[in-house]
Scaffold this motif. Structure first.
Motif, short mmCIF file in Angstrom:
data_model
loop_
_atom_site.label_atom_id
_atom_site.label_comp_id
_atom_site.label_asym_id
_atom_site.label_seq_id
_atom_site.Cartn_x
_atom_site.Cartn_y
_atom_site.Cartn_z
N GLU B 45 82.28 5.00 70.66
CA GLU B 45 83.01 4.87 71.70
C GLU B 45 84.40 5.20 71.52
N ALA B 259 72.58 0.11 77.36
CA ALA B 259 73.56 0.12 78.25
C ALA B 259 73.50 1.30 79.13
N LEU B 273 76.60 -4.68 76.56
CA LEU B 273 76.84 -5.02 74.95
C LEU B 273 77.46 -6.07 74.39
N ARG B 275 79.42 -7.54 72.02
CA ARG B 275 79.95 -6.95 70.70
C ARG B 275 79.99 -8.27 69.58
N ASP C 172 83.80 4.21 78.33
CA ASP C 172 82.66 4.12 77.69
C ASP C 172 81.50 3.77 78.13
N VAL C 173 80.18 3.89 77.30
CA VAL C 173 78.90 3.71 77.84
C VAL C 173 78.83 2.38 78.23
N SER C 174 79.43 1.29 77.37
CA SER C 174 79.07 -0.04 77.55
C SER C 174 79.81 -0.62 78.62
N GLN C 176 80.95 1.31 81.26
CA GLN C 176 80.43 1.85 82.23
C GLN C 176 79.24 0.76 83.13
#
Lengths: 283, 282, 256
Positions: B45, B259, B273, B275, C172-174, C176
């Motif tokens: 990312e 995701a 997600l 983390r 970013d994907v997460s 999003q």
């Protein structure tokens, strides 16, 4: 919120100190303001009291920068002259900033024929040498310090308008402006609440840089007898009246000349420094 | 075939550090990986250090940054000790870099043809005429139909997809053995992306060279690359064969996969997600 | 009854040699509570259609009715409040020198609404941000948080329609995933109608009930989510876009 502002001011202060030339300019400008404010305390003579027995005395312990052809103390006149200089430059700035912004931002925001008309008017003003234009205006308006301020202001606004227009053009298509439009915000709100805070740094920088030319123009008008009228102390007029005695009494022209040089240089240095510090494009 | 199995690039324990007022910040920490004659994807990312990694290999990190490593070897060159002059000879000639937006990588006042020819003139001391021939051949190789015309175009006159093909031809004309592509297709539309990638794919396999493909797009890397390195907070959390990406075990990789909205496995809500601090340490 | 009804919408820019018809006579209806997608590649006119719906683009012809009321290129304040827009770039859509609180208060001031503090706090809670965020500036926020603020700004006037212009493609994907979930939650709770512009078929299929595939200013197909998921779409261009969102397909495999 207030904390964030304070912190921002503190960061600005730190970066100003880190730039020695800009800081020197800043100190001179602060000095000018202090001198103008406390002129009655700093001056050791009456700046307009004539005493022909004391005429054209060289610098001494009593008259630090000597006396002029009417026996007036040059040092005291210089100190009071700082007031005139500051008065003119502050007044010009206060007049010019909103006018320049309003014209430039309106042209940039509305575009189309409004833009064309306003910008051609600006171009007409820009196509005259500014001193000549100021001369013409103050000759037409008649001598005097208020008229000098108006005459100078008329020559200073066009570059500000140009700048405000360019800045407005870059922001007017920004998403946050479009979002405000789509929520029903009118033109006044968008210009003054959205565009002003973004244009402010570059306009302040531009005005600071302009300050030296304002001071020089004011001094030039004074020198030609169109600015401040005697016996009011004004640096340009002081330098002018001393030129008849240039060979016998060098201090009459030199001292105010150095003051003009120093202050306009200081504003230039400060403006350059501010550009480095405040302009987000340099960050 | 020892020549074939030997890696083109080998990096051991590389860190990129940025000294700041509040101590040293490491954008990349203890990275070790090898690149052979294959397509290696680096996924992460924003802020994961993937682009910093690509630049550090080219020694193009910002002046304030410091790169430390136990080993950074590209073919016979030690990238840690190579002089700036040696690096200049390597960049653009033996290692090439393709960036996201060709508009910023091309000189706006030179025709694209001249710019491509410049590369060979500079690195191979070819004559103008020979360089022009090579350039036209190269433009044809990246499926540009009318190379004569394109040669004389200026960068603002070409479309995004054409620009990226021009970049590829510029980067490949000097026969590099390693290409670093940093998000080369994320500014392109789907159909154009497909074209550009297939050209890149063909050239890589045809010339038998290595590719580092830096991207944030999981699906793209999975389908384009041979091997995938997944980065998180400046570290490698997992390296896996691209074909096995769906079976990845690391919770971060799993989290990314879950995701992603998917056409094949639709679901009402996407996994978010969570983390864990340990990923940055592991 | 449809909440959005568009007929013969055409948009063109420029004149003479530069004349370009960007949107060519498109027509569609959106039902209340539905998510309608517009998908296509850059320059296909999908954002222009959205801009015409929002009142951002003025030079269009045709008929548009929103919430049962025919609207023209110029909108009244009340008409503007019926639909609000969320932009693609979370960095460009918030004023850099305004605090979040000021950004959210502004539409309330413009529309003269009361209970301002309560409304700001409520809308921040709705998008999953703590009320203390009011005092922050955009540069103190992450991309995902900014996009939440942008959604909050769009919601604060209680619109019935949200126009989403690639709301997650800069994220970013997460992140999003979080924003897409938030949009679904808000839609279910408030029965909002969405019009979503995207280039990503996976995002479209995740959020939309129906999607119009645009090519060169025209709709080539209007497909349902089920059609997208089953791959039973009609037009080859739709298929190309679907393949593209799955990643890279080598031409050799394509041929076979």
């Amino acid at each position: 919120m207030r904390q964030a502002r304070l912190h921002k001011a503190y960061v600005l202060w730190l970066s100003l100190i880190a730039n020695p030339l800009a800081f020197a300019g800043f100190l001179v400008v602060v000095g000018l303001v202090l001198v103008a404010t406390f002129a009655p305390l700093l001056a050791n003579h009456d700046p307009i009291l004539q005493d022909l027995t004391m005429a054209l005395k060289p610098p001494s312990a009593v008259n630090w920068f000597g006396t002029d052809e009417f026996g007036r103390d040059v040092y005291s006149r210089l100190v009071y002259g700082a007031r005139t200089t500051l008065y003119i430059s502050v007044l010009v700035t206060v007049i010019v900033a909103p006018i320049g912004f309003a014209i430039g931002a309106t042209a940039g925001y509305l575009g189309g024929w409004v833009d064309v008309v306003l910008m051609r008017i600006t171009d007409i003003f820009l196509s005259f040498p500014s001193l000549v234009l100021a001369l013409a205006f103050s000759a037409a308006l008649g001598p005097g310090i208020e008229n000098a301020v108006i005459a100078i202001a008329l020559t200073v606004w066009p570059p500000i308008a140009r700048l405000a227009r360019a800045e407005t053009l870059t922001f007017r298509a920004a998403d946050f402006v479009v979002a405000a439009e789509l929520q029903g915000a009118g033109m006044g709100r968008i210009l003054f609440r959205h565009i002003v805070p973004l244009c402010a740094p570059s306009i302040i920088i531009r005005l600071t840089l302009n300050m030296s030319s304002v001071i020089l123009t004011a001094a030039g008008l004074g020198f030609l007898g169109l600015g401040a009228q005697p016996p009011m102390p004004e640096w340009g007029a002081m330098a002018a009246s001393g030129r008849q005695y240039l060979l016998d009494a060098w201090w009459l022209t030199t001292v105010p000349g150095i003051a003009i040089l120093l202050v306009s240089l200081a504003f230039n240095l400060l403006g350059d420094g501010l550009r480095d510090i405040m302009d987000p494009r340099n960050a | 075939m020892p020549e074939q199995t030997k890696p083109i690039l080998s990096v051991k324990n590389m860190s990129v550090q940025f000294p700041s007022l509040s101590g040293v910040v490491s954008a990349v920490r203890n990275l070790s990986f090898e690149v052979g004659r294959e397509k290696v994807g680096i996924i992460g990312e924003s802020g994961s250090g993937k682009s910093t990694t690509g630049r550090a290999i080219m020694r193009l990190q910002p002046a304030t940054a410091r790169v430390v490593a136990d080993e950074m070897r590209f073919e016979d060159v030690d990238l840690l000790t190579a002089s700036e002059a040696e690096m200049r000879a390597i960049r653009g000639s033996r290692i090439s870099m393709i960036l996201q937006d060709p508009k910023y990588s091309l000189n706006p006042v030179m025709t694209v043809g001249e710019q491509i020819a410049e590369t060979v003139i500079l690195h191979e001391r070819l004559g103008r005429k020979a360089a022009r021939e090579r350039t036209l051949a190269m433009l044809e190789r990246v499926n540009i139909r009318d190379p004569q015309r394109v040669f004389n175009l200026y960068p603002h006159e070409v479309s995004g997809g054409m620009g990226q093909r021009i970049m590829i031809s510029m980067m490949l004309i000097s026969s590099p053995s390693l290409i670093i592509a940093d998000e080369p297709t994320s500014a392109l539309d789907v159909t154009v992306r497909q074209q550009v990638l297939s050209i890149l794919d063909d050239l890589i396999s045809e010339r038998n060279i290595g590719l580092i493909f830096i991207s944030h797009d999981l699906n793209l890397v999975k389908s384009f690359c041979d091997r995938v390195i997944i980065m998180y907070a400046g570290r490698i959390v997992e390296t896996i064969d691209a074909s096995k990406l769906d079976q990845a075990t690391h919770p971060y990789t799993r989290g990314l996969l879950e995701a992603l909205p998917s056409l094949d496995h639709p679901r009402d809500r996407l996994e978010v997600l969570k983390r864990q601090a340990s990923w940055a340490e592991a | 009854m449809s909440i959005i009804s568009v007929n013969d919408l055409a948009v063109s820019f420029g004149s003479g040699n530069d004349f370009k018809q960007v949107v060519k006579n498109v027509a569609f209806d959106v039902e209340p509570g539905e998510t309608f997608g517009l998908v296509g590649e850059s320059g296909c006119g999908k954002s222009t259609v959205l801009g015409a719906l929002a009142g951002r683009i003025k030079g269009w012809s045709g008929s548009v009715s929103i919430d049962g009321e025919g609207v023209g290129p110029k909108r009244s304040r009340l008409q503007l409040a019926k639909q609000q827009m969320v932009f693609q770039d979370p960095f460009g859509s918030l004023h850099p020198r305004h605090t979040i609180g000021r950004t959210l208060l502004e539409p309330l001031e413009v529309h003269g609404l009361d209970q301002r503090q309560e409304r700001v706090e409520r809308v921040l809670r709705d998008v999953g941000l703590p009320p203390a965020f009011r005092h922050r500036f955009p540069h103190q926020l992450s991309g995902g948080q900014r996009q939440r603020v942008a959604i909050a700004r769009a919601l604060i006037l209680n619109p019935r329609i949200l126009l989403l212009d690639e709301p997650t493609s800069a994220l970013d994907v997460s992140i999003q995933a979080e924003i897409l979930n938030l949009l679904k939650d808000l839609q279910e709770r408030d029965k909002l109608t969405y019009v979503l512009v995207s280039h990503d078929m996976a995002v479209i299929a995740h959020l939309c009930n129906r999607v119009a595939v645009m090519l060169d200013g025209q709709f080539v197909e209007v497909a349902s989510r089920e059609q997208l998921l089953q791959g039973s779409v009609q037009h080859p261009y739709t298929r190309t876009l679907l393949d593209g969102s799955r990643g890279y397909v080598p031409p050799r495999k394509l041929a076979s």
